[in-house]
Motif scaffolding. Structure first.
Motif, PDB file in Angstrom:
ATOM      1  N   ILE A  12      -4.874   0.280   9.607  1.00 45.99           N
ATOM      2  CA  ILE A  12      -4.641  -0.817   8.663  1.00 45.99           C
ATOM      3  C   ILE A  12      -4.047  -0.272   7.363  1.00 45.99           C
ATOM      4  O   ILE A  12      -4.529   0.708   6.806  1.00 45.99           O
ATOM      5  N   TYR A  13      -3.004  -0.936   6.895  1.00 51.49           N
ATOM      6  CA  TYR A  13      -2.435  -0.622   5.583  1.00 51.49           C
ATOM      7  C   TYR A  13      -2.537  -1.855   4.685  1.00 51.49           C
ATOM      8  O   TYR A  13      -3.496  -2.038   3.976  1.00 51.49           O
ATOM      9  N   ALA A  26      -4.150  -8.617   8.321  1.00 49.43           N
ATOM     10  CA  ALA A  26      -4.048  -7.169   8.181  1.00 49.43           C
ATOM     11  C   ALA A  26      -2.855  -6.650   8.964  1.00 49.43           C
ATOM     12  O   ALA A  26      -2.644  -7.021  10.127  1.00 49.43           O
ATOM     13  N   ALA A  27      -2.054  -5.801   8.311  1.00 48.28           N
ATOM     14  CA  ALA A  27      -0.986  -5.083   8.998  1.00 48.28           C
ATOM     15  C   ALA A  27      -1.615  -3.850   9.626  1.00 48.28           C
ATOM     16  O   ALA A  27      -2.055  -2.938   8.930  1.00 48.28           O
ATOM     17  N   ALA A  28      -1.686  -3.827  10.942  1.00 45.72           N
ATOM     18  CA  ALA A  28      -2.411  -2.775  11.650  1.00 45.72           C
ATOM     19  C   ALA A  28      -1.599  -2.293  12.844  1.00 45.72           C
ATOM     20  O   ALA A  28      -0.576  -2.881  13.202  1.00 45.72           O
ATOM     21  N   LYS A  29      -2.064  -1.227  13.448  1.00 49.32           N
ATOM     22  CA  LYS A  29      -1.420  -0.729  14.655  1.00 49.32           C
ATOM     23  C   LYS A  29      -1.402  -1.832  15.714  1.00 49.32           C
ATOM     24  O   LYS A  29      -2.404  -2.504  15.931  1.00 49.32           O
ATOM     25  N   TRP A  60       3.578  -2.324   8.212  1.00 42.63           N
ATOM     26  CA  TRP A  60       2.954  -1.633   7.089  1.00 42.63           C
ATOM     27  C   TRP A  60       2.258  -2.592   6.128  1.00 42.63           C
ATOM     28  O   TRP A  60       1.223  -2.262   5.564  1.00 42.63           O
ATOM     29  N   ASP A  61       2.839  -3.748   5.894  1.00 42.50           N
ATOM     30  CA  ASP A  61       2.247  -4.677   4.933  1.00 42.50           C
ATOM     31  C   ASP A  61       2.518  -6.102   5.385  1.00 42.50           C
ATOM     32  O   ASP A  61       3.425  -6.361   6.188  1.00 42.50           O
ATOM     33  N   VAL A 164       6.980   5.110  -3.455  1.00 40.76           N
ATOM     34  CA  VAL A 164       6.390   3.844  -3.891  1.00 40.76           C
ATOM     35  C   VAL A 164       5.439   3.368  -2.809  1.00 40.76           C
ATOM     36  O   VAL A 164       5.816   3.254  -1.641  1.00 40.76           O
ATOM     37  N   GLY A 165       4.191   3.075  -3.183  1.00 43.23           N
ATOM     38  CA  GLY A 165       3.162   2.746  -2.205  1.00 43.23           C
ATOM     39  C   GLY A 165       3.232   1.334  -1.672  1.00 43.23           C
ATOM     40  O   GLY A 165       4.119   0.544  -1.998  1.00 43.23           O
TER      41      GLY A 165
END
Length: 232
Positions: A12-13, A26-29, A60-61, A164-165
């Motif tokens: 998760i990111y 959630a952006a996840a695998k 990712w997001d 940049v995160g």
């Protein structure tokens, strides 16, 4: 997909709450997931639905675009492996729909390919702005992109030489309120006069625009008058 119980989602990111607070996205695998929240706001271990952009999807997001009684619409920075072994990953912006109130989800379309695919970089954080545009980070190259509602590139901003995160938030230019212009807890003559002195103004960052429609006008005066005396 029917509800399934899981202990955790892998990789998760980015995360984003639904507007009504019932679900966390959630952006996840393997794709964007919809996680159920309890009425007290805590999370359960129930993933109602998960959808990705293909095999080995790794977004990712994720950001919320909008919500109706029937569906929550989302945007995500998708990443997939290349078609062939040595191909670079495919990076793009995807649109998703999660059905309400029943469980169901799907990736509906691609909003945009990588704005600078020839120069590379991971498309990382993404946020839907109040004006309908999207802001997105390029993790490796210290860049911000602004995309139009149709995915067209509007702006490219170099924000530094470092990475940049995923954390990205849009600061609104206005916060609507009930007429307490000076934020003293009492809606009174001072608030009324403040609005009167700014009538016709289209300036941003001013509290006299109580309803945040971009202009100080009769509607803002009425907001103060309807709530006059509150908190005093």
């Amino acid at each position: 997909m029917l509800e399934e119980y899981v202990v955790y989602l892998d990789g998760i990111y980015g995360i984003e709450w639904s507007p009504n607070g019932d679900y966390l996205y959630a952006a996840a695998k393997n794709g964007v997931a919809e996680i159920v929240a309890d009425p007290d706001g805590s999370l359960t271990n129930t993933v109602r639905c998960q959808s990705g952009s293909g095999a080995f999807s790794a977004p990712w997001d994720v950001g919320v675009v909008g919500m109706t009684p029937d569906v929550v619409r989302l945007v995500a920075t998708d990443q997939n492996p290349g078609v062939r072994l040595n191909d670079p990953p495919r990076r793009r912006v995807g649109l998703y729909a999660f059905d309400q109130p029943q469980a169901g989800c799907r990736r509906t379309s691609t909003l945009s390919e990588h704005p600078e695919a020839d120069r590379g970089g991971i498309l990382f954080g993404i946020e839907h702005a109040p004006d309908g545009t999207f802001w997105m980070t390029n993790y490796d190259r210290g860049l911000l992109y602004q995309l139009a509602a149709d995915g067209a590139l509007l702006r490219r901003v170099q924000v530094g030489t470092l990475k940049v995160g995923v954390g990205l938030a849009v600061l609104p230019w206005c916060w609507s309120h009930n007429g307490d212009v000076n934020s003293d807890g009492c809606i009174d003559d001072a608030d009324l006069l403040a609005v009167l002195f700014q009538l016709g103004s289209t300036a941003r960052w001013i509290r006299e625009d109580a309803n945040c429609d971009g202009i100080v006008d009769d509607a803002d005066l009425l907001t103060v008058l309807f709530n006059f005396g509150s908190g005093c």
